[in-house]
Design an enzyme around this catalytic site. Structure first.
Site, PDB file in Angstrom:
ATOM      1  N   GLU A  35      16.881   8.051   1.712  1.00 54.70           N
ATOM      2  CA  GLU A  35      15.649   7.437   2.217  1.00 54.70           C
ATOM      3  C   GLU A  35      14.931   6.727   1.076  1.00 54.70           C
ATOM      4  O   GLU A  35      14.991   7.167  -0.076  1.00 54.70           O
ATOM      5  CB  GLU A  35      14.708   8.510   2.786  1.00 54.70           C
ATOM      6  CG  GLU A  35      14.827   8.709   4.288  1.00 54.70           C
ATOM      7  CD  GLU A  35      14.113   7.611   5.088  1.00 54.70           C
ATOM      8  OE1 GLU A  35      13.934   6.492   4.562  1.00 54.70           O
ATOM      9  OE2 GLU A  35      13.759   7.879   6.243  1.00 54.70           O
ATOM     10  N   ASP A  36      14.237   5.654   1.409  1.00 55.88           N
ATOM     11  CA  ASP A  36      13.393   5.022   0.390  1.00 55.88           C
ATOM     12  C   ASP A  36      12.133   5.854   0.164  1.00 55.88           C
ATOM     13  O   ASP A  36      11.801   6.186  -0.963  1.00 55.88           O
ATOM     14  CB  ASP A  36      13.039   3.578   0.783  1.00 55.88           C
ATOM     15  CG  ASP A  36      12.453   3.463   2.183  1.00 55.88           C
ATOM     16  OD1 ASP A  36      12.748   4.334   3.019  1.00 55.88           O
ATOM     17  OD2 ASP A  36      11.704   2.514   2.444  1.00 55.88           O
ATOM     18  N   LYS A  62      14.956  -0.310   7.372  1.00 52.46           N
ATOM     19  CA  LYS A  62      15.497  -1.255   6.424  1.00 52.46           C
ATOM     20  C   LYS A  62      15.077  -0.951   4.992  1.00 52.46           C
ATOM     21  O   LYS A  62      15.621  -1.500   4.065  1.00 52.46           O
ATOM     22  CB  LYS A  62      14.977  -2.673   6.748  1.00 52.46           C
ATOM     23  CG  LYS A  62      15.190  -3.156   8.125  1.00 52.46           C
ATOM     24  CD  LYS A  62      14.566  -4.584   8.217  1.00 52.46           C
ATOM     25  CE  LYS A  62      13.954  -4.737   9.560  1.00 52.46           C
ATOM     26  NZ  LYS A  62      13.161  -5.957   9.680  1.00 52.46           N
ATOM     27  N   PHE A  90      -1.267   2.567  -0.613  1.00 56.05           N
ATOM     28  CA  PHE A  90      -0.310   1.656   0.027  1.00 56.05           C
ATOM     29  C   PHE A  90       0.445   0.873  -1.035  1.00 56.05           C
ATOM     30  O   PHE A  90      -0.139   0.088  -1.774  1.00 56.05           O
ATOM     31  CB  PHE A  90      -1.010   0.707   0.993  1.00 56.05           C
ATOM     32  CG  PHE A  90      -0.007  -0.090   1.762  1.00 56.05           C
ATOM     33  CD1 PHE A  90       0.841   0.545   2.654  1.00 56.05           C
ATOM     34  CD2 PHE A  90       0.140  -1.449   1.559  1.00 56.05           C
ATOM     35  CE1 PHE A  90       1.806  -0.167   3.356  1.00 56.05           C
ATOM     36  CE2 PHE A  90       1.103  -2.164   2.247  1.00 56.05           C
ATOM     37  CZ  PHE A  90       1.934  -1.521   3.141  1.00 56.05           C
ATOM     38  N   VAL A  91       1.717   1.110  -1.107  1.00 54.62           N
ATOM     39  CA  VAL A  91       2.542   0.457  -2.132  1.00 54.62           C
ATOM     40  C   VAL A  91       3.602  -0.412  -1.462  1.00 54.62           C
ATOM     41  O   VAL A  91       4.049  -0.142  -0.345  1.00 54.62           O
ATOM     42  CB  VAL A  91       3.229   1.486  -3.057  1.00 54.62           C
ATOM     43  CG1 VAL A  91       2.210   2.268  -3.849  1.00 54.62           C
ATOM     44  CG2 VAL A  91       4.126   2.427  -2.274  1.00 54.62           C
ATOM     45  N   ASP A 111       7.028  10.050   3.927  1.00 53.97           N
ATOM     46  CA  ASP A 111       5.567  10.175   4.044  1.00 53.97           C
ATOM     47  C   ASP A 111       5.238  11.461   4.804  1.00 53.97           C
ATOM     48  O   ASP A 111       5.098  12.515   4.214  1.00 53.97           O
ATOM     49  CB  ASP A 111       4.970   8.971   4.787  1.00 53.97           C
ATOM     50  CG  ASP A 111       5.152   7.657   4.045  1.00 53.97           C
ATOM     51  OD1 ASP A 111       5.369   7.686   2.835  1.00 53.97           O
ATOM     52  OD2 ASP A 111       5.059   6.610   4.681  1.00 53.97           O
TER      53      ASP A 111
HETATM   54  C1  PRP Z   1       9.690   4.230   6.354  1.00 55.99           C
HETATM   55  C2  PRP Z   1      10.790   4.944   5.588  1.00 55.99           C
HETATM   56  C3  PRP Z   1      11.105   6.125   6.434  1.00 55.99           C
HETATM   57  C4  PRP Z   1       9.811   6.399   7.147  1.00 55.99           C
HETATM   58  C5  PRP Z   1       9.159   7.566   6.503  1.00 55.99           C
HETATM   59  O1  PRP Z   1      10.252   3.369   7.275  1.00 55.99           O
HETATM   60  O2  PRP Z   1      11.910   4.125   5.398  1.00 55.99           O
HETATM   61  O3  PRP Z   1      12.156   5.864   7.348  1.00 55.99           O
HETATM   62  O4  PRP Z   1       8.960   5.260   7.008  1.00 55.99           O
HETATM   63  O5  PRP Z   1       7.949   7.848   7.143  1.00 55.99           O
HETATM   64  P1  PRP Z   1       7.600   9.297   7.676  1.00 55.99           P
HETATM   65  O6  PRP Z   1       7.983  10.273   6.616  1.00 55.99           O
HETATM   66  O7  PRP Z   1       6.095   9.236   7.869  1.00 55.99           O
HETATM   67  O8  PRP Z   1       8.306   9.504   8.968  1.00 55.99           O
HETATM   68  P2  PRP Z   1       9.370   2.277   8.043  1.00 55.99           P
HETATM   69  O9  PRP Z   1       8.906   2.823   9.348  1.00 55.99           O
HETATM   70  O10 PRP Z   1       8.301   1.759   7.123  1.00 55.99           O
HETATM   71  O11 PRP Z   1      10.443   1.135   8.374  1.00 55.99           O
HETATM   72  P3  PRP Z   1      11.298   0.225   7.352  1.00 55.99           P
HETATM   73  O12 PRP Z   1      12.210   1.161   6.596  1.00 55.99           O
HETATM   74  O13 PRP Z   1      12.064  -0.697   8.226  1.00 55.99           O
HETATM   75  O14 PRP Z   1      10.333  -0.468   6.443  1.00 55.99           O
END
Ligand code: PRP
Length: 201
Positions: A109-110, A53, A162-163, A113
């Protein structure tokens, strides 16, 4: 923090120790990326694919910064345990509604990581034979990377802190902040100390 924003989002903003990116910083950069995409994808009718999301704020603003014909679709993946996450295990819980064979797909992607989610999803989408497949990420935490992934458009590099805000959450909150900031440690410290959660990232 900007006084007006702090007052407006007081119940959430009081948990923020420092604003890293203001609303203006974010919107300015998105306008630049939107203009670049509009130039590079002219006559290509690109399909933007977002991962729910966290991407929702970025997708909404990026779409409006793009001035050429464009389509949008979404994918959702399961939340996974830290152990599964470190192995790159991702489960698709909502697939695309749009066939992508022969399409110019831009993955949005937002935040990236470890890169494991993106790596899995790129492999999955590549098997469907898009004409092209590129990646646009608003935030990049390159220090956390476990696997090399290609990123064609990047908004901002972020430190390994952590942001929250602008789509990024802690326990599903703070996504609606229009800026990005550091969460005060005491907000998550009790749970970290009790061992019930890992320090969020
Ligand atoms: C975040 C983000 C990516 C993923 C990246 O989603 O939107 O999909 O983590 O992480 P990575 O590079 O370590 O795989 P999250 O799991 O926080 O779910 P959300 O988008 O619903 O907040």
């Amino acid at each position: 923090m900007d006084h007006d924003q702090s007052a407006k989002y007081n119940l959430l903003a009081q948990d923020i120790s420092q604003v890293l990116l203001s609303e203006e910083d974010i919107q300015t950069r998105i306008s630049e990326i939107g203009a670049q995409i509009s130039t590079e994808y002219t006559d290509k009718n690109p399909l933007l694919v977002g991962v729910l999301k966290g991407v929702l704020c970025f997708m909404a603003d990026l779409l409006r910064a793009i001035t050429i014909p464009v389509e949008v679709d979404f994918i959702a993946v399961s939340s996974y345990s830290p152990e599964a996450r470190d192995q790159g295990l991702v489960r698709l819980v909502k697939d695309l509604e749009t066939p992508i064979a022969g399409r110019h797909v831009l993955f949005v992607e937002d935040v990236i990581d470890t890169g494991l989610t993106l790596n899995y999803l790129l492999q999955t989408l590549r098997m469907r034979r898009p004409e092209s497949l590129r990646v646009c990420a608003l935030f990049n935490k390159s220090k956390l990377r476990l696997i090399n992934v290609p990123i064609d458009y990047v908004g901002f590099d972020l430190p390994d802190r952590f942001v929250v805000g602008y789509g990024l959450d802690y326990q599903e909150r703070y996504r609606n902040l229009p800026f990005v900031g550091l969460l005060k440690p005491h907000i998550f410290q009790n749970k970290v100390e009790s061992g019930s959660v890992n320090e969020p990232r």
